[in-house]
Motif scaffolding. Structure first.
Motif, PDB file in Angstrom:
ATOM      1  N   LEU A  12      63.460 -11.220 -57.037  1.00 28.83           N
ATOM      2  CA  LEU A  12      63.487 -12.662 -56.799  1.00 28.83           C
ATOM      3  C   LEU A  12      62.092 -13.260 -56.965  1.00 28.83           C
ATOM      4  N   ALA A  13      61.084 -12.527 -56.485  1.00 26.01           N
ATOM      5  CA  ALA A  13      59.703 -13.005 -56.624  1.00 26.01           C
ATOM      6  C   ALA A  13      59.315 -13.112 -58.085  1.00 26.01           C
ATOM      7  N   ALA A  14      59.812 -12.186 -58.901  1.00 23.37           N
ATOM      8  CA  ALA A  14      59.511 -12.219 -60.333  1.00 23.37           C
ATOM      9  C   ALA A  14      60.094 -13.462 -60.988  1.00 23.37           C
ATOM     10  N   ILE A  15      61.265 -13.895 -60.509  1.00 24.19           N
ATOM     11  CA  ILE A  15      61.900 -15.093 -61.064  1.00 24.19           C
ATOM     12  C   ILE A  15      61.042 -16.332 -60.822  1.00 24.19           C
ATOM     13  N   THR A  16      60.294 -16.331 -59.731  1.00 25.71           N
ATOM     14  CA  THR A  16      59.430 -17.461 -59.394  1.00 25.71           C
ATOM     15  C   THR A  16      58.071 -17.366 -60.068  1.00 25.71           C
ATOM     16  N   LEU A  17      57.979 -16.524 -61.101  1.00 23.19           N
ATOM     17  CA  LEU A  17      56.725 -16.325 -61.847  1.00 23.19           C
ATOM     18  C   LEU A  17      55.618 -15.776 -60.944  1.00 23.19           C
ATOM     19  N   GLY A  18      56.017 -14.999 -59.938  1.00 22.04           N
ATOM     20  CA  GLY A  18      55.044 -14.346 -59.086  1.00 22.04           C
ATOM     21  C   GLY A  18      54.655 -15.125 -57.845  1.00 22.04           C
ATOM     22  N   ILE A  19      55.056 -16.398 -57.779  1.00 17.35           N
ATOM     23  CA  ILE A  19      54.687 -17.207 -56.608  1.00 17.35           C
ATOM     24  C   ILE A  19      55.281 -16.618 -55.333  1.00 17.35           C
ATOM     25  N   GLY A  20      56.499 -16.083 -55.462  1.00 18.45           N
ATOM     26  CA  GLY A  20      57.147 -15.486 -54.294  1.00 18.45           C
ATOM     27  C   GLY A  20      56.393 -14.296 -53.735  1.00 18.45           C
ATOM     28  N   MET A  21      55.561 -13.656 -54.571  1.00 15.38           N
ATOM     29  CA  MET A  21      54.782 -12.509 -54.099  1.00 15.38           C
ATOM     30  C   MET A  21      53.772 -12.898 -53.041  1.00 15.38           C
ATOM     31  N   LEU A  22      53.381 -14.178 -53.020  1.00 15.95           N
ATOM     32  CA  LEU A  22      52.453 -14.637 -51.989  1.00 15.95           C
ATOM     33  C   LEU A  22      53.036 -14.431 -50.604  1.00 15.95           C
ATOM     34  N   PHE A  23      54.383 -14.528 -50.498  1.00 14.00           N
ATOM     35  CA  PHE A  23      55.045 -14.339 -49.215  1.00 14.00           C
ATOM     36  C   PHE A  23      55.609 -12.926 -49.078  1.00 14.00           C
ATOM     37  N   LEU A  24      55.950 -12.315 -50.197  1.00 11.57           N
ATOM     38  CA  LEU A  24      56.511 -10.963 -50.130  1.00 11.57           C
ATOM     39  C   LEU A  24      55.457  -9.932 -49.765  1.00 11.57           C
ATOM     40  N   ARG A  25      54.246 -10.070 -50.307  1.00  9.28           N
ATOM     41  CA  ARG A  25      53.193  -9.092 -50.034  1.00  9.28           C
ATOM     42  C   ARG A  25      52.881  -8.967 -48.543  1.00  9.28           C
ATOM     43  N   PRO A  26      52.688 -10.070 -47.797  1.00 10.50           N
ATOM     44  CA  PRO A  26      52.463  -9.934 -46.360  1.00 10.50           C
ATOM     45  C   PRO A  26      53.635  -9.265 -45.637  1.00 10.50           C
ATOM     46  N   TYR A  27      54.847  -9.540 -46.099  1.00  5.19           N
ATOM     47  CA  TYR A  27      56.048  -8.928 -45.526  1.00  5.19           C
ATOM     48  C   TYR A  27      56.005  -7.410 -45.703  1.00  5.19           C
ATOM     49  N   ILE A  28      55.672  -6.965 -46.920  1.00  2.00           N
ATOM     50  CA  ILE A  28      55.600  -5.532 -47.201  1.00  2.00           C
ATOM     51  C   ILE A  28      54.485  -4.875 -46.390  1.00  2.00           C
ATOM     52  N   GLU A  29      53.341  -5.528 -46.326  1.00  3.50           N
ATOM     53  CA  GLU A  29      52.201  -4.949 -45.604  1.00  3.50           C
ATOM     54  C   GLU A  29      52.477  -4.860 -44.099  1.00  3.50           C
ATOM     55  N   ALA A  30      53.123  -5.871 -43.564  1.00  2.00           N
ATOM     56  CA  ALA A  30      53.460  -5.840 -42.136  1.00  2.00           C
ATOM     57  C   ALA A  30      54.462  -4.738 -41.844  1.00  2.00           C
ATOM     58  N   ALA A  31      55.434  -4.541 -42.743  1.00  2.00           N
ATOM     59  CA  ALA A  31      56.395  -3.457 -42.580  1.00  2.00           C
ATOM     60  C   ALA A  31      55.684  -2.105 -42.657  1.00  2.00           C
ATOM     61  N   GLY A  32      54.678  -2.016 -43.533  1.00  2.00           N
ATOM     62  CA  GLY A  32      53.895  -0.787 -43.630  1.00  2.00           C
ATOM     63  C   GLY A  32      53.140  -0.496 -42.352  1.00  2.00           C
ATOM     64  N   ALA A  33      52.618  -1.537 -41.717  1.00  2.00           N
ATOM     65  CA  ALA A  33      51.921  -1.362 -40.434  1.00  2.00           C
ATOM     66  C   ALA A  33      52.892  -0.891 -39.358  1.00  2.00           C
ATOM     67  N   ALA A  34      54.104  -1.445 -39.368  1.00  2.00           N
ATOM     68  CA  ALA A  34      55.130  -1.006 -38.420  1.00  2.00           C
ATOM     69  C   ALA A  34      55.487   0.455 -38.655  1.00  2.00           C
ATOM     70  N   PHE A  35      55.533   0.843 -39.915  1.00  2.00           N
ATOM     71  CA  PHE A  35      55.821   2.239 -40.278  1.00  2.00           C
ATOM     72  C   PHE A  35      54.735   3.158 -39.729  1.00  2.00           C
ATOM     73  N   TYR A  36      53.475   2.779 -39.928  1.00  2.00           N
ATOM     74  CA  TYR A  36      52.364   3.591 -39.410  1.00  2.00           C
ATOM     75  C   TYR A  36      52.441   3.724 -37.900  1.00  2.00           C
ATOM     76  N   ARG A  37      52.662   2.614 -37.229  1.00  2.00           N
ATOM     77  CA  ARG A  37      52.733   2.648 -35.766  1.00  2.00           C
ATOM     78  C   ARG A  37      53.835   3.587 -35.286  1.00  2.00           C
ATOM     79  N   GLU A  38      54.971   3.576 -35.966  1.00  2.00           N
ATOM     80  CA  GLU A  38      56.103   4.399 -35.553  1.00  2.00           C
ATOM     81  C   GLU A  38      55.845   5.887 -35.792  1.00  2.00           C
TER      82      GLU A  38
END
Length: 247
Positions: free
Chosen positions: A209-235
């Motif tokens: 979906l982010a690709a459809i927005t010409l990458g603009i959606g990645m501005l919001f997807l990247r923080p989502y992925i990184e936060a999930a990664g932090a949750a993964f590390y904590r667990e």
């Protein structure tokens, strides 16, 4: 044992009210090379032909104009490529020199996001005093992944997952060397590499979906992925602590 959906939910909960802050932090981290999860001759027309040995002067003039125009275009493209190459090299240098320290600061920021402990944009620069350690970490992990990749693609990918938690470990253990943190990450990721792969793969739909927005959606997807990664590390860190305590 938490699954990919659980880590995504933890990330969304932590990002509530912090999305714009996280987007800004993500942009800075990308620009400074500090992301963690992220593990991207036309034919010319001649006026004369073999059947017409005496070309029309007008056609000859058009051909000359075309050559001049093509020369200008080629020079412009070469200039663009030169500038692009310059900034690419500059980015690689900046990423290598301070990217490690930035990734440690970004790890702190994302842990504060999911722990809801007042995340601040200044977290990203909080480890700049340890840029030498960050440089060694960045250099060694890149080198090791490259060497494993020379054997085959799959070993390189596996190595990247083994070292994925190094920035978090270094950030939380300031007395550790980069080499010690890499070893600790390898130990922590034993039995967890597939789980991290599944977590990253679970974002594939959002990435499309982010690709459809010409990458603009990645501005919001990247923080989502990184936060999930932090949750993964904590667990997995908590799971390791319980395992060592025999719980």
């Amino acid at each position: 044992m938490l699954k990919a959906a659980d880590f995504r939910k933890i990330a969304r909960d932590g990002l509530k009210g912090n999305w714009l802050l996280a987007v800004g932090a993500g942009i800075i981290a990308v620009l400074l090379g500090g992301c963690i999860m992220s593990k991207t001759g036309s034919g010319s027309s001649s006026g004369g032909s073999s059947s017409n040995p005496s070309p029309d002067p007008m056609s000859l003039q058009q051909a000359m104009d075309g050559v001049t125009a093509n020369h200008v275009i080629v020079n412009f493209l070469l200039a663009v490529l030169g500038v692009t190459a310059f900034f690419a090299v500059l980015y690689l240098i900046v990423s290598l020199v301070i990217g490690g320290a930035v990734s440690m600061g970004y790890a702190k920021f994302n842990l504060n996001i999911i722990n809801r402990t007042n995340p601040d944009i200044r977290d990203i620069f909080s480890e700049m005093g340890r840029f030498k350690t960050g440089f060694v970490m960045k250099f060694l992990t890149t080198l090791y992944i490259l060497l494993w990749s020379l054997l085959f693609v799959i070993p390189g990918i596996i190595a990247s997952y083994s070292y994925a938690m190094t920035p978090y470990i270094l950030m939380e253990n300031p007395d550790m060397t980069a080499s010690q943190a890499i070893v600790a990450s390898k130990e922590l990721m034993k039995g967890n590499k597939w789980r991290l792969f599944c977590l990253e793969f679970s974002f594939i739909g959002w990435s499309m979906l982010a690709a459809i927005t010409l990458g603009i959606g990645m501005l919001f997807l990247r923080p989502y992925i990184e936060a999930a990664g932090a949750a993964f590390y904590r667990e997995i860190k908590w799971e390791k602590m319980k395992q060592q305590a025999g719980i």
